[in-house]
Design a protein around this motif. Structure first.
Motif, short mmCIF file in Angstrom:
data_model
loop_
_atom_site.label_atom_id
_atom_site.label_comp_id
_atom_site.label_asym_id
_atom_site.label_seq_id
_atom_site.Cartn_x
_atom_site.Cartn_y
_atom_site.Cartn_z
N CYS A 113 0.83 -1.28 0.10
CA CYS A 113 -0.03 -0.02 -0.25
C CYS A 113 0.83 1.21 0.00
CB CYS A 113 -0.98 0.01 1.25
SG CYS A 113 -2.24 -1.18 1.22
N SER A 114 2.05 1.34 0.77
CA SER A 114 2.85 2.24 0.76
C SER A 114 3.44 2.56 -0.52
CB SER A 114 3.90 2.01 1.99
OG SER A 114 4.65 3.32 2.02
N ALA A 115 3.96 1.54 -1.02
CA ALA A 115 4.49 1.70 -2.67
C ALA A 115 3.64 2.09 -3.59
CB ALA A 115 5.13 0.28 -2.98
N ILE A 116 2.43 1.80 -3.54
CA ILE A 116 1.43 2.29 -4.50
C ILE A 116 1.13 3.72 -4.30
CG2 ILE A 116 -1.04 2.45 -5.09
CD1 ILE A 116 -0.87 -0.61 -4.16
N ALA A 117 1.09 4.09 -3.20
CA ALA A 117 0.99 5.64 -2.86
C ALA A 117 2.51 6.50 -3.22
CB ALA A 117 0.54 5.99 -1.44
N LEU A 118 3.55 5.89 -2.93
CA LEU A 118 4.81 6.34 -3.27
C LEU A 118 4.75 6.49 -4.67
CD1 LEU A 118 8.29 4.94 -2.31
CD2 LEU A 118 7.64 5.47 -4.63
N ILE A 119 4.55 5.59 -5.51
CA ILE A 119 4.63 5.82 -6.95
C ILE A 119 3.56 6.86 -7.39
CG2 ILE A 119 4.01 4.65 -9.11
CD1 ILE A 119 5.24 2.08 -7.80
N GLU A 120 2.75 7.11 -7.00
CA GLU A 120 1.65 8.14 -7.15
C GLU A 120 2.18 9.45 -6.51
OE1 GLU A 120 -0.78 8.13 -9.18
OE2 GLU A 120 -0.47 5.81 -9.38
N GLU A 121 2.65 9.66 -5.59
CA GLU A 121 3.43 10.93 -5.30
C GLU A 121 4.55 11.39 -5.86
OE1 GLU A 121 4.28 9.39 -1.25
OE2 GLU A 121 2.47 9.51 -0.49
N HIS A 122 5.35 10.19 -6.30
CA HIS A 122 6.46 10.82 -7.05
C HIS A 122 6.05 11.08 -8.48
CE1 HIS A 122 9.77 9.50 -10.13
NE2 HIS A 122 10.55 10.14 -9.16
N ALA A 123 5.06 10.44 -9.11
CA ALA A 123 4.73 10.87 -10.55
C ALA A 123 4.08 12.19 -10.19
CB ALA A 123 3.72 9.83 -10.93
N ALA A 124 3.51 12.71 -9.00
CA ALA A 124 2.87 13.94 -9.10
C ALA A 124 3.82 15.11 -8.96
CB ALA A 124 1.93 13.97 -8.11
N GLY A 125 5.37 14.65 -8.86
CA GLY A 125 6.39 15.48 -8.41
C GLY A 125 6.56 15.86 -6.94
N TRP A 126 6.04 15.22 -6.13
CA TRP A 126 6.13 15.51 -4.67
C TRP A 126 7.57 14.99 -4.36
CZ3 TRP A 126 1.54 13.41 -1.32
CH2 TRP A 126 0.29 14.04 -2.00
N PRO A 127 8.36 16.10 -3.50
CA PRO A 127 9.71 15.70 -2.90
C PRO A 127 9.68 14.80 -1.89
CG PRO A 127 9.05 17.85 -2.55
CD PRO A 127 7.86 17.49 -3.32
N SER A 128 10.97 13.99 -1.67
CA SER A 128 11.03 13.59 -0.34
C SER A 128 12.26 14.15 0.42
CB SER A 128 11.44 12.13 -0.61
OG SER A 128 12.73 11.87 -1.10
N ALA A 129 12.68 13.65 1.65
CA ALA A 129 13.77 14.21 2.15
C ALA A 129 15.10 13.95 1.56
CB ALA A 129 13.80 13.66 3.75
N PRO A 140 9.65 15.82 -11.43
CA PRO A 140 10.17 14.83 -10.36
C PRO A 140 11.52 14.40 -10.43
CG PRO A 140 8.39 14.35 -11.92
CD PRO A 140 8.98 15.33 -12.47
N PRO A 141 12.13 14.09 -9.27
CA PRO A 141 13.40 13.57 -9.14
C PRO A 141 13.34 12.09 -9.81
CG PRO A 141 12.42 13.39 -7.02
CD PRO A 141 11.43 14.08 -7.85
N PRO A 142 14.78 11.69 -10.26
CA PRO A 142 14.96 10.36 -10.59
C PRO A 142 14.50 9.59 -9.34
CG PRO A 142 16.87 11.41 -10.67
CD PRO A 142 15.93 12.46 -10.18
N LEU A 143 13.82 8.40 -9.53
CA LEU A 143 13.45 7.46 -8.64
C LEU A 143 14.46 6.31 -8.20
CD1 LEU A 143 11.24 7.06 -6.59
CD2 LEU A 143 9.88 5.62 -8.39
N THR A 144 15.48 6.98 -7.67
CA THR A 144 16.83 6.13 -7.49
C THR A 144 16.55 5.16 -6.13
OG1 THR A 144 17.55 7.75 -5.75
CG2 THR A 144 18.25 8.06 -8.23
N PRO A 145 17.44 4.28 -6.00
CA PRO A 145 17.28 3.47 -4.75
C PRO A 145 17.24 4.14 -3.52
CG PRO A 145 18.68 2.28 -6.29
CD PRO A 145 18.35 3.65 -6.99
N GLY A 146 17.91 5.33 -3.37
CA GLY A 146 18.07 5.98 -2.31
C GLY A 146 16.57 6.79 -2.05
#
Length: 180
Positions: A113-129, A140-146
Motif C-alpha cells: 500500500c505504501s509503495a502504491i502511494a509512493l509511485i503516485e506521489e513521485h509521479a505527481a512531483g512530490w519531493p522527499s527528504a 520529479p526527481p529520478p526514482l533512485t534506490p536512495g
C-alpha cells in the motif's frame, strides 16, 4: 443522560459501503480487522512506527492504527484486499512476487500500500527528504534506490527484505511509467 460513546458510521472500503456502530475510540485498523474481517492489514507496533497497518485513504497512505474509524467516514479506504483488479494483481503486488519483496509476509500488505502511494506521489512531483533539487521546474526527481528507501522509510521489515522491496518498487514504477 450522559453523551453516547459510540456512533453509527458508513465506511467506504475497497469500493463497498459498510455501516457500523463503533465506539468513538475504535481505530480504523481495528474496525477493518475486527468488524469488517479485512485481516490483510496487519497490527504491528500499534504506535504508528512500523507501517504494517498502512492503508490508502483517498489515495494517500495512512497508518490505520493511529486514525480513528469515525474520522474515516466519507473517505475512500483501500486495503490490500482492494488493490488487485479481480484476478489481475496490481503491478506492485506482481513486482513483489517476481522479485521476492517479502519473506515472512507480515509487513507486505503495508509495504505494498505504501509503495502504491509512493509511485503516485513521485509521479505527481512530490519531493522527499532525499530529493536534491526542489525547484518546481526540475520536475520529479529520478526514482533512485536512495529516493525509494527514503520514501519507504515508514515501513519496517523485520526480515530485512529491503533490497528486494526497493527493486520491486522500482520495477512497478517503471511499469507505470511505460503504461502512461
Amino acid at each position: 443522560m450522559p453523551p453516547s460513546t459510540s456512533s453509527d458510521l458508513t465506511l467506504s472500503v475497497n469500493g463497498e459501503k459498510y455501516t457500523l456502530t463503533v465506539d468513538h475510540r475504535t481505530t480504523l485498523l481495528d474496525a477493518l480487522r475486527e468488524r469488517l474481517d479485512l485481516t490483510g492489514t496487519k497490527k504491528g507496533c500499534d504506535q504508528g512506527q512500523c507501517g504494517a497497518c498502512t492503508v490508502l485513504v483517498d489515495g494517500r497512505r495512512a497508518v490505520s492504527c493511529l486514525q480513528l474509524a469515525v474520522a474515516a467516514e466519507g473517505r475512500e479506504i483501500t486495503t490490500i484486499e482492494g488493490v488487485a483488479e479481480g484476478d489481475q494483481l496490481h503491478p506492485v503486488q506482481q513486482a513483489f512476487l517476481d522479485l521476492d519483496g517479502f519473506q515472512c509476509g507480515y509487513c507486505t500488505p503495508g509495504q505494498i500500500c505504501s509503495a502504491i502511494a509512493l509511485i503516485e506521489e513521485h509521479a505527481a512531483g512530490w519531493p522527499s527528504a532525499a530529493t536534491d533539487d526542489l525547484r518546481p521546474e526540475a520536475g520529479p526527481p529520478p526514482l533512485t534506490p536512495g529516493e525509494i528507501r527514503e520514501r519507504m522509510s515508514g515501513n519496517l521489515c523485520r526480515c530485512g527484505a529491503y533490497v528486494s522491496i526497493v527493486q520491486a518498487v522500482a520495477r512497478a514504477a517503471e511499469a507505470k511509467g511505460a503504461a502512461a
